[in-house]
Design an enzyme around this catalytic site. Structure first.
Site, PDB file in Angstrom:
ATOM      1  N   ARG A 191      -5.402 -86.517 -21.599  1.00  0.00           N
ATOM      2  CA  ARG A 191      -5.115 -85.676 -22.358  1.00  0.00           C
ATOM      3  C   ARG A 191      -5.714 -84.205 -21.483  1.00  0.00           C
ATOM      4  NH1 ARG A 191      -0.962 -83.357 -26.046  1.00  0.00           N
ATOM      5  NH2 ARG A 191      -1.613 -80.610 -26.564  1.00  0.00           N
TER       6      ARG A 191
ATOM      7  N   HIS B  19       4.200 -82.065 -18.928  1.00  0.00           N
ATOM      8  CA  HIS B  19       3.996 -82.467 -19.873  1.00  0.00           C
ATOM      9  C   HIS B  19       5.369 -83.665 -20.092  1.00  0.00           C
ATOM     10  CE1 HIS B  19       2.827 -83.093 -23.987  1.00  0.00           C
ATOM     11  NE2 HIS B  19       2.786 -81.646 -24.390  1.00  0.00           N
TER      12      HIS B  19
ATOM     13  N   GLN C 172       6.623 -85.332 -23.557  1.00  0.00           N
ATOM     14  CA  GLN C 172       7.245 -84.462 -24.503  1.00  0.00           C
ATOM     15  C   GLN C 172       9.165 -84.039 -23.625  1.00  0.00           C
ATOM     16  OE1 GLN C 172       6.344 -82.368 -27.499  1.00  0.00           O
ATOM     17  NE2 GLN C 172       8.582 -82.339 -27.285  1.00  0.00           N
TER      18      GLN C 172
ATOM     19  N   ASP D 235       8.428 -72.042 -26.322  1.00  0.00           N
ATOM     20  CA  ASP D 235       6.719 -72.456 -26.722  1.00  0.00           C
ATOM     21  C   ASP D 235       5.875 -71.840 -27.336  1.00  0.00           C
ATOM     22  OD1 ASP D 235       4.535 -74.103 -26.641  1.00  0.00           O
ATOM     23  OD2 ASP D 235       5.073 -75.069 -24.707  1.00  0.00           O
TER      24      ASP D 235
ATOM     25  N   CYS E  63       7.969 -77.691 -29.418  1.00  0.00           N
ATOM     26  CA  CYS E  63       7.417 -78.801 -28.967  1.00  0.00           C
ATOM     27  C   CYS E  63       6.177 -78.570 -30.039  1.00  0.00           C
ATOM     28  CB  CYS E  63       6.464 -79.051 -27.814  1.00  0.00           C
ATOM     29  SG  CYS E  63       5.688 -77.508 -26.764  1.00  0.00           S
TER      30      CYS E  63
ATOM     31  N   ARG F 240       8.153 -88.315 -29.982  1.00  0.00           N
ATOM     32  CA  ARG F 240       7.200 -88.311 -29.246  1.00  0.00           C
ATOM     33  C   ARG F 240       7.053 -90.494 -29.509  1.00  0.00           C
ATOM     34  NH1 ARG F 240       4.481 -84.492 -27.646  1.00  0.00           N
ATOM     35  NH2 ARG F 240       2.899 -86.309 -26.731  1.00  0.00           N
TER      36      ARG F 240
END
Length: 308
Positions: free
Chosen positions: A105, A132, A135, A221, A261, A289
């Site tokens: 990440r 991402h 996600q 987001d 998310c 996830r």
């Protein structure tokens, strides 16, 4: 020597592979919910490298690897030689000789691409500035759980054209659905970015209400992603009219879902009545996830597995 398979952006996998992953996700999730032990990755080790802070990514990968019988090791670049100038290529050579799979990440996509090019084991993108993919695996799986196939549906993306938005646009091409994007002026999607996505599956809207109209899913987001904190005050002003509220959800289909998310800032990108309301599936989305990433790690390490 067989080439190592990585998952650095969603389009690294084809439609058939992604459909397989969703099938495995359902099977693995059922095992978990039934308290049935399933340890296909016993004695395997996941190394998790974090340059960006995380809650859901660390927890879902670490818990997921343990639930599959393996072990997970957490590395933060501040506490390792990567944070003291060791070349990414050298770190990849060493870390991949001591582990079975790596999740990273970080900031620039180039970092993870360089690491993967020098890794002997699969590398997973846990988030970069550009993409991402884990996600969106969870988001699409969650949609399928609640509403069935996503093909032919309409997803409304309201807000910043960030890494999550970019990955939704990749997904639209793979699965054959449409994305309506509405951003403030100056934050628009850049469809010409080479190799990212075409223009057949998305449409840009100046008015976010128009983007939401008739959508099967409305998603957003935070207005200020990690790494852009210096722009926070400016973004609060620029995005003020791009809040997902009850009126916007009414413009979507009556059975439209809401996703985020997380983490969320109630009163900024979404109102409390939407994220905590009956159309919101954010908690299922967050939990998934865990399950899609277990299926992903199983696939990268073992290939396709026949269901028992």
């Amino acid at each position: 020597m067989v080439a190592v398979k990585h998952f650095l952006q969603l389009k690294d996998f084809g439609r058939e592979e992604l459909d397989y992953l969703f099938g495995r996700t359902g099977w693995i999730k059922h095992k978990f919910k039934s308290y049935q032990q399933y340890w296909p990755l016993q004695d395997r080790t996941l190394v998790m490298i974090f340059e960006k802070a995380s809650t859901r990514t660390r927890l879902s990968f670490e818990a997921g690897m343990q639930q599959l019988g393996g072990a997970a090791i957490y590395l933060n670049t501040r506490d390792s030689q990567l944070g003291r100038g060791e070349p990414v290529e050298d770190a990849a050579q060493v870390i991949s000789r001591m582990s079975d799979i790596v999740m990273i990440r970080t900031f620039e996509q180039d970092i993870i691409e360089r690491f993967a090019a020098n890794s002997r084991v699969p590398v997973i993108n846990g988030l970069t500035n550009e993409y991402h993919p884990c996600q969106i695996l969870a988001d699409i799986y969650t949609f399928i759980e609640h509403r069935g196939p996503i093909q032919g549906r309409t997803v409304a993306w309201i807000g910043d054209s960030n890494n999550v938005c970019n990955t939704w646009l990749q997904a639209a091409e793979i699965f054959g659905f449409n994305v309506h994007v509405s951003t403030p002026p100056g934050y628009e999607v850049e469809p010409e970015r080479p190799g990212l996505y075409g223009t057949d599956n998305f449409e840009q809207f100046a008015d976010p209400m128009d983007a939401a109209r008739g959508a099967d899913l409305v998603t957003t987001d935070v207005w200020t992603s990690m790494g852009y904190e210096a722009e926070n005050e400016e973004r609060l002003r620029d995005f003020a009219d791009w809040q997902v509220d009850g009126e916007m959800m009414k413009a979507a289909k009556a059975d439209a879902l809401f996703m985020h998310c997380l983490p969320a800032h109630r009163g900024e990108e979404v109102t409390a009545d939407v994220i905590d309301g009956s159309q919101s599936v954010v908690w299922d989305e967050a939990e998934n996830r865990l399950h899609v990433q277990k299926a992903l790690m199983e696939y990268l390490l073992l290939g396709k597995v026949n269901a028992e």
